[in-house]
Design a protein around this motif. Structure first.
Motif, PDB file in Angstrom:
ATOM      1  N   ILE A 125     -40.558-115.516 -21.358  1.00  0.00           N
ATOM      2  CA  ILE A 125     -40.217-114.598 -22.252  1.00  0.00           C
ATOM      3  C   ILE A 125     -40.032-113.107 -21.554  1.00  0.00           C
ATOM      4  CG2 ILE A 125     -41.135-113.010 -24.352  1.00  0.00           C
ATOM      5  CD1 ILE A 125     -40.282-115.782 -25.185  1.00  0.00           C
ATOM      6  N   ALA A 126     -40.895-112.809 -20.544  1.00  0.00           N
ATOM      7  CA  ALA A 126     -40.679-111.510 -19.939  1.00  0.00           C
ATOM      8  C   ALA A 126     -39.190-111.501 -19.218  1.00  0.00           C
ATOM      9  CB  ALA A 126     -41.669-111.390 -18.850  1.00  0.00           C
ATOM     10  N   GLN A 127     -38.905-112.786 -18.617  1.00  0.00           N
ATOM     11  CA  GLN A 127     -37.623-112.642 -17.868  1.00  0.00           C
ATOM     12  C   GLN A 127     -36.353-112.522 -19.070  1.00  0.00           C
ATOM     13  OE1 GLN A 127     -35.992-116.129 -15.701  1.00  0.00           O
ATOM     14  NE2 GLN A 127     -34.937-114.899 -14.403  1.00  0.00           N
ATOM     15  N   LEU A 128     -36.403-113.137 -19.924  1.00  0.00           N
ATOM     16  CA  LEU A 128     -35.411-113.032 -21.017  1.00  0.00           C
ATOM     17  C   LEU A 128     -35.390-111.474 -21.519  1.00  0.00           C
ATOM     18  CD1 LEU A 128     -33.479-114.042 -23.077  1.00  0.00           C
ATOM     19  CD2 LEU A 128     -35.362-114.877 -24.500  1.00  0.00           C
ATOM     20  N   ALA A 129     -36.527-111.170 -21.642  1.00  0.00           N
ATOM     21  CA  ALA A 129     -36.623-109.510 -22.245  1.00  0.00           C
ATOM     22  C   ALA A 129     -35.860-108.753 -21.512  1.00  0.00           C
ATOM     23  CB  ALA A 129     -37.998-109.290 -22.288  1.00  0.00           C
ATOM     24  N   SER A 130     -36.066-108.606 -19.926  1.00  0.00           N
ATOM     25  CA  SER A 130     -35.614-107.926 -19.080  1.00  0.00           C
ATOM     26  C   SER A 130     -33.853-108.123 -19.360  1.00  0.00           C
ATOM     27  CB  SER A 130     -35.950-108.366 -17.552  1.00  0.00           C
ATOM     28  OG  SER A 130     -35.219-107.452 -16.522  1.00  0.00           O
ATOM     29  N   LEU A 131     -33.442-109.411 -19.394  1.00  0.00           N
ATOM     30  CA  LEU A 131     -32.178-109.577 -19.370  1.00  0.00           C
ATOM     31  C   LEU A 131     -31.325-109.169 -20.372  1.00  0.00           C
ATOM     32  CD1 LEU A 131     -32.081-113.387 -18.463  1.00  0.00           C
ATOM     33  CD2 LEU A 131     -31.178-111.515 -17.056  1.00  0.00           C
ATOM     34  N   LEU A 132     -32.245-109.349 -21.599  1.00  0.00           N
ATOM     35  CA  LEU A 132     -31.668-108.694 -22.960  1.00  0.00           C
ATOM     36  C   LEU A 132     -31.736-107.199 -22.696  1.00  0.00           C
ATOM     37  CD1 LEU A 132     -33.445-110.999 -25.492  1.00  0.00           C
ATOM     38  CD2 LEU A 132     -30.845-110.603 -25.333  1.00  0.00           C
ATOM     39  N   GLU A 133     -32.733-106.599 -22.197  1.00  0.00           N
ATOM     40  CA  GLU A 133     -32.765-105.196 -21.881  1.00  0.00           C
ATOM     41  C   GLU A 133     -31.539-104.565 -21.295  1.00  0.00           C
ATOM     42  OE1 GLU A 133     -34.449-101.509 -22.905  1.00  0.00           O
ATOM     43  OE2 GLU A 133     -35.440-103.410 -23.325  1.00  0.00           O
ATOM     44  N   HIS A 134     -31.089-105.389 -20.494  1.00  0.00           N
ATOM     45  CA  HIS A 134     -29.987-104.694 -19.543  1.00  0.00           C
ATOM     46  C   HIS A 134     -28.635-105.396 -20.038  1.00  0.00           C
ATOM     47  CE1 HIS A 134     -33.241-104.326 -16.745  1.00  0.00           C
ATOM     48  NE2 HIS A 134     -32.626-103.287 -16.176  1.00  0.00           N
ATOM     49  N   SER A 135     -28.506-105.952 -21.190  1.00  0.00           N
ATOM     50  CA  SER A 135     -27.138-106.416 -21.628  1.00  0.00           C
ATOM     51  C   SER A 135     -26.388-105.052 -22.430  1.00  0.00           C
ATOM     52  CB  SER A 135     -27.501-107.459 -22.485  1.00  0.00           C
ATOM     53  OG  SER A 135     -26.201-108.045 -23.239  1.00  0.00           O
ATOM     54  N   VAL A 136     -25.142-105.287 -22.176  1.00  0.00           N
ATOM     55  CA  VAL A 136     -24.304-104.092 -22.836  1.00  0.00           C
ATOM     56  C   VAL A 136     -23.199-105.030 -23.664  1.00  0.00           C
ATOM     57  CG1 VAL A 136     -24.663-102.392 -21.137  1.00  0.00           C
ATOM     58  CG2 VAL A 136     -22.838-104.224 -20.736  1.00  0.00           C
ATOM     59  N   SER A 137     -23.470-106.096 -23.623  1.00  0.00           N
ATOM     60  CA  SER A 137     -22.406-107.179 -24.816  1.00  0.00           C
ATOM     61  C   SER A 137     -22.887-106.578 -26.369  1.00  0.00           C
ATOM     62  CB  SER A 137     -22.734-108.519 -24.440  1.00  0.00           C
ATOM     63  OG  SER A 137     -22.193-108.901 -23.103  1.00  0.00           O
ATOM     64  N   LYS A 138     -21.768-106.734 -26.890  1.00  0.00           N
ATOM     65  CA  LYS A 138     -21.840-106.344 -28.256  1.00  0.00           C
ATOM     66  C   LYS A 138     -22.420-107.410 -29.224  1.00  0.00           C
ATOM     67  CE  LYS A 138     -19.306-104.813 -32.263  1.00  0.00           C
ATOM     68  NZ  LYS A 138     -17.726-104.451 -32.920  1.00  0.00           N
ATOM     69  N   ARG A 139     -22.178-108.597 -28.856  1.00  0.00           N
ATOM     70  CA  ARG A 139     -22.568-109.893 -29.606  1.00  0.00           C
ATOM     71  C   ARG A 139     -23.314-110.850 -28.484  1.00  0.00           C
ATOM     72  NH1 ARG A 139     -18.346-113.679 -32.833  1.00  0.00           N
ATOM     73  NH2 ARG A 139     -18.218-111.635 -33.847  1.00  0.00           N
ATOM     74  N   LYS A 140     -24.718-111.037 -28.806  1.00  0.00           N
ATOM     75  CA  LYS A 140     -25.455-111.747 -27.854  1.00  0.00           C
ATOM     76  C   LYS A 140     -26.113-112.830 -28.694  1.00  0.00           C
ATOM     77  CE  LYS A 140     -27.772-107.681 -27.213  1.00  0.00           C
ATOM     78  NZ  LYS A 140     -26.619-106.680 -27.614  1.00  0.00           N
ATOM     79  N   LEU A 141     -26.270-113.828 -27.951  1.00  0.00           N
ATOM     80  CA  LEU A 141     -26.616-115.318 -28.542  1.00  0.00           C
ATOM     81  C   LEU A 141     -27.870-115.885 -27.569  1.00  0.00           C
ATOM     82  CD1 LEU A 141     -26.530-117.679 -30.707  1.00  0.00           C
ATOM     83  CD2 LEU A 141     -24.867-118.634 -29.115  1.00  0.00           C
ATOM     84  N   VAL A 142     -29.233-116.065 -28.176  1.00  0.00           N
ATOM     85  CA  VAL A 142     -30.090-116.708 -27.374  1.00  0.00           C
ATOM     86  C   VAL A 142     -29.945-118.140 -27.760  1.00  0.00           C
ATOM     87  CG1 VAL A 142     -32.679-116.966 -26.843  1.00  0.00           C
ATOM     88  CG2 VAL A 142     -31.364-114.667 -26.910  1.00  0.00           C
ATOM     89  N   ILE A 143     -30.094-119.033 -26.890  1.00  0.00           N
ATOM     90  CA  ILE A 143     -30.009-120.665 -27.344  1.00  0.00           C
ATOM     91  C   ILE A 143     -31.245-121.163 -26.530  1.00  0.00           C
ATOM     92  CG2 ILE A 143     -27.488-120.708 -27.784  1.00  0.00           C
ATOM     93  CD1 ILE A 143     -26.980-121.817 -24.934  1.00  0.00           C
ATOM     94  N   THR A 144     -31.792-122.150 -27.362  1.00  0.00           N
ATOM     95  CA  THR A 144     -32.983-122.850 -26.833  1.00  0.00           C
ATOM     96  C   THR A 144     -33.409-124.132 -27.470  1.00  0.00           C
ATOM     97  OG1 THR A 144     -35.473-122.630 -26.341  1.00  0.00           O
ATOM     98  CG2 THR A 144     -34.756-121.661 -28.327  1.00  0.00           C
ATOM     99  N   ASP A 145     -33.793-125.201 -26.796  1.00  0.00           N
ATOM    100  CA  ASP A 145     -34.455-126.255 -27.614  1.00  0.00           C
ATOM    101  C   ASP A 145     -35.719-125.734 -28.091  1.00  0.00           C
ATOM    102  OD1 ASP A 145     -32.464-127.784 -26.193  1.00  0.00           O
ATOM    103  OD2 ASP A 145     -33.840-129.178 -25.206  1.00  0.00           O
ATOM    104  N   ALA A 146     -36.071-126.314 -29.329  1.00  0.00           N
ATOM    105  CA  ALA A 146     -37.158-126.154 -29.898  1.00  0.00           C
ATOM    106  C   ALA A 146     -38.309-126.868 -29.246  1.00  0.00           C
ATOM    107  CB  ALA A 146     -37.147-126.447 -31.541  1.00  0.00           C
ATOM    108  N   VAL A 147     -37.928-128.289 -29.303  1.00  0.00           N
ATOM    109  CA  VAL A 147     -38.767-129.171 -28.391  1.00  0.00           C
ATOM    110  C   VAL A 147     -37.795-129.741 -27.300  1.00  0.00           C
ATOM    111  CG1 VAL A 147     -39.985-131.525 -28.512  1.00  0.00           C
ATOM    112  CG2 VAL A 147     -40.061-130.114 -30.448  1.00  0.00           C
ATOM    113  N   PHE A 148     -38.318-129.425 -26.090  1.00  0.00           N
ATOM    114  CA  PHE A 148     -37.647-129.940 -24.950  1.00  0.00           C
ATOM    115  C   PHE A 148     -37.588-131.339 -24.563  1.00  0.00           C
ATOM    116  CE2 PHE A 148     -38.123-125.078 -24.702  1.00  0.00           C
ATOM    117  CZ  PHE A 148     -36.839-124.884 -24.375  1.00  0.00           C
TER     118      PHE A 148
END
Length: 384
Positions: A154-177
C-alpha cells in the motif's frame, strides 16, 4: 525454416522444467476423475462449490438449449443479446450490489475490454505485480502508462499515486490472487483511490461465490461500496458454468458497451449458458453448507500439513499453494502424487516468480474429509 527455432525454444523449456503439456480427461469435471481410463483424486479444479456437474445445472442447460437454441447467432450489438442474457445481467448486478452489469464470454475478455475502454495513452494504470495475466495484457493493450507496485504494498502504491499527474487513473488488482490464494487489501486500496481520484477495478474471479454474504464476493467480504469500484467476476469457477461479467455504475457499463472491443466484436455466448448461470446463482446463494464445507476442508488441510518440510503459503481461500521452490522438484513432486492417483498441478515461472515453483492445491465443497486426508498422508510419505 523458422520451425527450427520453435523446436529449440521448446527444448529449452523442457530442460528448465517449464514445458507445458495437456492431459485429456475422459470424465466430467469433479473431485474424482478419469484420465486415460485411470481413476484420480483431483485437486486441480476451480469448481470451488462443486456445481460444475450438478444435475440441476445440467438439466437447466438442456432446458435452455431446447428453448433458446445452441448459439446466440451474433454479437450482442447486432442481434445476439437475448432475453436470458438481459435477465442474468440484472440478477448479477443486484447480487453484487452494483447498478448495472455486462456479460462477457470469458474473464480474460472482460478484463481486456474494461481496461482498454476506460484508459488510454494519456492515462495511468497502477497494478499489483502478482495480478493475473489477463490484467497484465489488458493494461499493455490499453496503451496507458503502466506503474506496477510490489504485491499488496500500500505504501508504494500511495507514493506512485501521489506523484501521478495523469487526469484519469485506474488501479487494478486481483481480489484473491490466483497462485497465492491471499486477499488484496481492498479497503486500503479503495481509500487510496478516494484520496487520489482514481478508479479501482477488482478482479474477483476466485472470490465470487466463495467470499461474502451468500457468496456475493470480495466487496461483500470487506463491506465495501463505492461508485469508484468496478467489479469483475467469472462464472466458470464457483458458479460452475462459463463466462464473466463486469458490474459498475451505469455510465461505466454504457462506456463498455460502446468502447470495449472484446465485447463489441465477439459473438455472444449461448443464451442457454445464461439460463444455467441463473439457476446456479440461486443454488450458490441458498446452499450455505457449500461454503461451510470449504472452510472445514481448508482448516483440515492447513492443520494436516503444518509440519511438512514444504510450507503452505498464507491463505484462507480454497487456493492452497505448497511452496517447493525448484521447478524440477515441483514437477517431480506432482508426478509422484500422480503415481499415487492424486492430481495436483505444479505451477512454475512465468506464472509465478522465479524460485517459487509450487503445487497449487485447489479445494472444492465436493471434496470429503477423507479426500483431504488422503492428500495429507501422501505428502507426508513423500516428504520422508
Amino acid at each position: 525454416m523458422p520451425y527450427a527455432e520453435l523446436h529449440r525454444d521448446l527444448g529449452e523449456r523442457s530442460a528448465r522444467g517449464l514445458r507445458r503439456q495437456r492431459r485429456v480427461q475422459d470424465s466430467p469435471s469433479g473431485t474424482h476423475v478419469s484420465i486415460d481410463g485411470r481413476h484420480f483424486l483431483s485437486f486441480c479444479s476451480n469448481d470451488y462449490l462443486g456445481l460444475a456437474n450438478d444435475r440441476r445445472l445440467t438439466a437447466s442447460l438442456q432446458q435452455g438449449v431446447a428453448q433458446w437454441g445452441a448459439g446466440a447467432g451474433a454479437s450482442h450489438m447486432v442481434s445476439g443479446h437475448l432475453l436470458p442474457h438481459h435477465q442474468l445481467e440484472a440478477a448479477l448486478a443486484e447480487f453484487v450490489g452494483k447498478p448495472e452489469a455486462l456479460l462477457f464470454s470469458t474473464g480474460y475478455l472482460a478484463n481486456l475490454g474494461a481496461v482498454q475502454a476506460l484508459v488510454g495513452r494519456n492515462d495511468e494504470v497502477f497494478a499489483d505485480k502478482l495480478n493475473h495475466a489477463s490484467l497484465n495484457d489488458a493494461m499493455l493493450l490499453s496503451r496507458a502508462k503502466v506503474r506496477r507496485y510490489r504485491h499488496n504494498d500500500i505504501a508504494q502504491l500511495a507514493s506512485l499515486l501521489e506523484h501521478s499527474v495523469s487526469k484519469r487513473k485506474l488501479v487494478i488488482t486481483d481480489a484473491v490472487f490466483s497462485m497465492d490464494g491471499d486477499l488484496a487489501p481492498l479497503a486500503e486500496l479503495l481509500a487510496l483511490c478516494e484520496r487520489h481520484d482514481a478508479w479501482l477495478l477488482v478482479d474477483d474471479a476466485h472470490g465470487f461465490g466463495v467470499l461474502g454474504d451468500e457468496g456475493r464476493g470480495a466487496l461483500s467480504h470487506f463491506g465495501l461500496a463505492s461508485p469508484r469500484l468496478i467489479y469483475m467476476a467469472t462464472l466458470g469457477k464457483a458458479a460452475g458454468v462459463s463466462g464473466a461479467f463486469v458490474a459498475a455504475e451505469a455510465v461505466v457499463i454504457d462506456t463498455l458497451v460502446n468502447q470495449a472491443r472484446s465485447y463489441i466484436y465477439t459473438t455472444a455466448s449461448p443464451p442457454a449458458l445464461a439460463v444455467t448461470v441463473l439457476e446456479g446463482l440461486g443454488i450458490l446463494r441458498s446452499e450455505h453448507w457449500r461454503r461451510e464445507q470449504l472452510h472445514r476442508l481448508i482448516a483440515q488441510l492447513r492443520e494436516g500439513l503444518a509440519d511438512l518440510r514444504w510450507s503452505l503459503l498464507p491463505s484462507s481461500t480454497p487456493i492452497q499453494p505448497l511452496l517447493v521452490g525448484d521447478n524440477q522438484s515441483a514437477v517431480e513432486l506432482s508426478e509422484r502424487l500422480r503415481a499415487r492417483g492424486i492430481l495436483v498441478p505444479a505451477i512454475r515461472p512465468p506464472t509465478v516468480p522465479q524460485g517459487t515453483a509450487r503445487l497449487r492445491i485447489s479445494l472444492s465443497a465436493a471434496h470429503t474429509g477423507a479426500d483431504v486426508n488422503q492428500l495429507i498422508e501422501a505428502l507426508h510419505e513423500l516428504a520422508h
